[in-house]
Each structure stands twice: as C-alpha cells, then as structure tokens.
Write an enzyme that holds these catalytic residues in place. Structure first.
Site, PDB file in Angstrom:
ATOM      1  N   GLU A  37       0.029  -1.391   5.673  1.00 22.15           N
ATOM      2  CA  GLU A  37       1.110  -0.973   6.575  1.00 22.15           C
ATOM      3  C   GLU A  37       0.997   0.502   6.910  1.00 22.15           C
ATOM      4  O   GLU A  37       1.238   0.913   8.050  1.00 22.15           O
ATOM      5  CB  GLU A  37       2.470  -1.262   5.927  1.00 22.15           C
ATOM      6  CG  GLU A  37       3.673  -1.048   6.840  1.00 22.15           C
ATOM      7  CD  GLU A  37       4.220   0.382   6.845  1.00 22.15           C
ATOM      8  OE1 GLU A  37       5.073   0.696   7.703  1.00 22.15           O
ATOM      9  OE2 GLU A  37       3.794   1.184   5.986  1.00 22.15           O
ATOM     10  N   ASP A  61       0.831  -1.207   0.000  1.00 22.52           N
ATOM     11  CA  ASP A  61       0.000   0.000   0.000  1.00 22.52           C
ATOM     12  C   ASP A  61       0.866   1.257   0.000  1.00 22.52           C
ATOM     13  O   ASP A  61       2.036   1.240   0.396  1.00 22.52           O
ATOM     14  CB  ASP A  61      -0.960   0.022   1.192  1.00 22.52           C
ATOM     15  CG  ASP A  61      -0.258  -0.017   2.543  1.00 22.52           C
ATOM     16  OD1 ASP A  61       0.723  -0.778   2.697  1.00 22.52           O
ATOM     17  OD2 ASP A  61      -0.678   0.712   3.463  1.00 22.52           O
TER      18      ASP A  61
END
Length: 387
Positions: A139, A77
């Site tokens: 994350e 991400d």
C-alpha cells in the site's frame, strides 16, 4: 472491554512490529502469522501472491457464507526507517507514557492487531453476517497489492457490502479523501558534444516540456477546485518528487528520468492527465528522433488508486457512525485503499486508531486510548454481525 483484551492487543502488536515488513522486503512471514491465527479460529483464508512470489495479500472470512458482510481492511507493509533518528529500536515495540512506539504501531499494525484479537470473539458468536479480513501488501508504494485481492474477493463467494479501512483517523469517520496516481517518465536520447545539438538528442532538455505540462496541470487543478472544497489544501495536487539525468554540462544527456505523484480530489481526472502526458511524450519522442532515431520516451504508470467519494446515505457511513457516535463529515488529503473497495461496489469509509501526524516519522506511536477506542468499536460491531 477488559484489561485482558487490551493486553492481548498489545502482545499482538509486539509480534507484528517484530516482523519487519518494509515495502521493499517480503511480507510473507507476517502473512503466515496472521493466517495461522485466523485459520485456528475457523476462518477460510485465501492468498493472492505477487509476480515475484515474495509478497501476498490475505483475505479471510469468519461466519456464514452469505452476502452482505463487512470487510475490515489494513495494509501489512510499513515505510522505511532509513535516515530517521529513532529513540528506540523501531522494530521492537516499546511502551511509555500511555503510548506504544515502533514502526507500524500507528500505520497500521495497531488496527490489524485489534482485528486479530476481536476475531476470537467473532468466532465464538452465532454470526448472521460474515466478517471479512483483508490485509494487503505494498500500500505504501502505491496501493499495488489490494486490486488483485479485491478482484478475487468480489468475483468469488459471498459478496461483502461494507468496507471499513482502518487507517489512522483518530477513530473518527472519514467519508472522502484524495486519490493516488503516480508515473515514472524515462527519456533516452543520444550523447553528443553540447556545441553540436543536431548530432544528438539531450534527454534532460526534452524532459523539461513534460515536467512543465505537469506543473501547468497542477495549476489548472488548483484553479478548478470548488470554493466549498473540504480538503486541505482545497485542490488536487501534482508534484515531481524525483529527477535525474546527464553526466556533464557540455554533453547532451543520453538518459534522464523523473517521477510524479498526483493526488486528485474526487472532481479531478488523474487518468486523463496521465493520458495527456503520454500524448505529449509521444510528441517529444518524435522530435528527438529527428536527430536520434533510437530515442525513446516511456511513461510508466506506478499506481492508480481512486479517491474515496462521499456516498449519499451510505451503508458504511451509517454503520460507522452507529459504532462511534461520530456524526461529523470529515475529509482527508492522504490516500488509502478505500477508493479501490468503493470502485468495486462496496460502501466504504475510513476509520482507525491513531493519527496520521504520527505516521511515517521517527518514534511513530499509537496511544493506548486509541486502541481502547478501536477495541470498543470492533466489540460493538458484534451486535451488527449477529442481528
């Protein structure tokens, strides 16, 4: 390393950047891309999927089914580009002046691309130790995806011994960093005229002592930091980044909320601070219910990623120094998933291409020289995997 290898990495980065994986959106298209590449090389792949079914981690293994391998880990991400003034399309890789620009080039699709390209070489070699690829979701919003992946990885199959987290460190070895612990506090009271304070319970007013506790705890952490602390700043931090509540100054607020982020140093106890906050929230709720029986105060944990603690004679540190020639001890204030791997029993370091100063901002970039250094690092890893 050949120019062909660097060209392959650049092409792979272009593919990865072109698949927008902002944390609020699905990452499945990117996971499909990565899994297709690794499966074609013979890797055994396993996904762990979130409750919504729109996000997934990927754990893939190349090499023999034996214990003692290495994990190469990165998150898929990226942070949003909203409100940022980019000179180029953030989701189209642009090369200029020895740099690759685009959202995620530095944090951390550059590292993932290097892993995917070097995986071709690993697949052709007679590996004595397996290489595990571990690519997570979410994350950036609190290390939410990695725990499930790590649990599955360590519960089933051969056990890896070492984890290298490829966050941007300038390809220098980082052996310690702060953790990440965040909460959202929601307060619901009872509206009433502000002149009749016993006819209701003001959510904003009752939020204040909870925020003050966090301010006081932040000061306690600051004062408790050892003089030899290697961090900048040298103490763990607690901040209140967002808050909202109320409708007018002459109305007791029915609702309020705030969010707090703790970055504990290895000697701080964020979980204890979070538990103390819950106890204080229960006290506040009891006071509110004297006037508003339906009042509530909820403390919702958002993230809990432990610090990375320096290891005495750590195997990961020894290997990373062997591959980089870097012998300095380094600590960083930002958090990564490294502490999660370490807590699961893996010797862990952080080492990856790019610099954190280029991450999360407009015109994010990674230097080609950093990618070349990462390619060299992963190429030299082959000797350890085959020895």
């Amino acid at each position: 390393m050949t120019a062909h290898t660097l060209d392959s990495v650049k092409a792979c980065i272009a593919d990865l950047i072109g698949i927008a994986t902002v944390s609020r959106d699905s990452n499945l298209k990117l996971i499909d891309y990565i899994e297709a590449r690794l499966s074609a090389l013979g890797a055994v792949c396993e996904r762990t999927v979130d409750a919504s079914g729109t996000k997934a981690n990927l754990h893939a293994v190349l090499g023999p089914e034996v214990d003692g391998g290495v994990v190469l880990s990165g998150h898929t991400d990226v942070v949003p580009v909203d409100g940022q003034d980019w000179s180029t399309d953030p989701f189209v890789m642009t090369e200029a002046d020895g740099r690759l620009y685009g959202r995620g080039t530095c944090d951390m699709k550059g590292f993932i691309a290097c892993c995917l390209v070097l995986a071709r070489d690993y697949a052709r070699q007679a590996l004595k130790r397996p290489v595990h690829f571990a690519f997570s979701y979410d994350e950036e919003v609190g290390c939410l995806g990695a725990p499930d992946m790590i649990r599955e990885m360590t519960a089933n199959g051969p056990q890896p011994a070492i984890a290298i987290i490829g966050e941007p460190t300038g390809m220098k070895v980082v052996t310690g960093h702060k953790g990440l612990y965040s909460v959202r506090v929601e307060i619901e009271g009872l509206e009433a005229h502000s002149s009749k304070v016993e006819d209701g319970a003001c959510a904003v007013t009752h939020a204040v002592p909870l925020m003050q506790y966090l301010v006081d705890q932040a000061e306690a952490w600051r004062q408790a930091a050892p003089a030899e602390s290697p961090f900048d700043p040298p103490y763990g931090t607690i901040t209140i980044g967002q808050m909202e509540g109320g409708t007018a100054t002459n109305i007791l607020a029915r609702k309020a909320w705030f969010e707090s982020l703790m970055r504990p140093a290895p000697w701080d106890d964020a979980r204890a601070a979070g538990e103390a906050l819950r106890e204080k929230a229960a006290e506040v709720q009891a006071r509110m219910r004297r006037y508003a029986p339906g009042a509530r105060v909820d403390v919702i944990q958002r993230s809990d990623a432990p610090p990375l603690r320096p290891e005495e004679n750590g195997a990961a540190e020894e290997l990373a120094r062997r591959l980089t020639g870097d012998n300095a001890r380094r600590f960083v204030a930002f958090g990564t998933e490294a502490g999660l791997f370490q807590t699961a029993g893996l010797s862990t370091v952080v080492c990856g291409p790019g610099y954190i100063e280029q991450a999360h901002k407009a015109d994010e970039f990674v230097e080609l020289s950093q990618l070349e250094a990462c390619i060299g690092f992963l190429t030299r890893l082959s000797a350890w995997l085959t020895e």
